[in-house]
Motif scaffolding. Structure first.
Motif: not given
Ligand code: MN
Length: 229
Positions: A30, A53, A79, A81, A110, A131, A199
């Motif tokens: 997310v 994604f 990131e 998450e 991520d 990504k 996220g």
């Protein structure tokens, strides 16, 4: 019939307190799920539906193994998450049934080639190379949640070389775990073995070879590894 070459072993993740392992099917992610991070990336948190994604299953890194700095970027971002590990799936799962699909949770990173993502956003192109690259998804062992599946306000945090960079609570997520599962299952038939990276909060920044990352979610797990040249 035989294979023309040996098929790769499934990507698998240790399970906390168990000798069993979790075989990864697919990895969904997310984008922009904490309002502070949406604002730092220049967006309006309440305006848009969740952005989805994916990453290849074999982008997972387990057991705190070091991550090699990837090719084709000069701006690699972490990131931290919450990762949801599914033990069941379906299409068009309702929010009320969503948590029944959850096997457990983990903390993951991520990794993002931010320079490529920025260029993709500007030109309206897909995010895949930004990504979904090799070793882009380090993850902790999965903690099974047999009874208590609601995470409440657990703290999520990441430190770079011992300095706290990201800190939030899971209650700050714009889309909850049940909402994410319900929404994602409108697009894909979810399966046991699927992972969902949910996220990241604000505080993302770049890493370089030699850096050390440590991340945790209270009550879920911890991850701790080096970036190599
Ligand atoms: Mn992310």
């Amino acid at each position: 019939m035989s294979y023309v070459f040996s098929p790769p072993a499934p990507t698998s993740i240790p399970i906390k307190g168990s000798s069993q392992i979790f075989a990864v099917n697919r990895i969904y992610c997310v984008g922009q799920n904490y309002s502070d991070h949406v604002k730092e990336m220049g967006g309006d948190p309440k305006k848009n539906p969740p952005v989805f994604f994916s990453k290849p299953a074999n982008s997972i890194v387990i057991n705190n193994l070091p991550v090699k700095y990837p090719s084709a970027t000069g701006n690699l971002h972490y990131e931290v998450e919450l990762v949801v590990a599914l033990g069941a799936g379906g299409l068009d799962i309702s929010q009320a049934e969503a948590l029944d699909c959850v096997y457990g949770y983990a903390v993951g990173i991520d990794f993002t080639r931010r320079d490529l993502q920025t260029a993709a956003k500007e030109s309206g192109r897909p995010w895949d190379t930004a990504k979904g690259f090799d070793q882009s998804a380090p993850i902790s062992a999965i903690k099974p949640f047999d009874t208590e599946k609601n995470l409440g306000n657990s703290r999520i945090a990441l430190s770079l070389n011992g300095e706290l960079k990201q800190e939030a609570t899971l209650g700050e997520m714009i889309w909850s775990v049940s909402e994410i599962i319900a929404e994602l299952s409108k697009f894909y038939e979810l399966k046991a073995g699927d992972l969902i990276f949910t996220g990241t909060p604000s505080g993302v920044s770049s890493v370089i070879p030699g850096d050390h990352l440590q991340a945790e979610i209270a009550g879920i797990g911890e991850i701790d590894f080096d970036i190599l040249n």
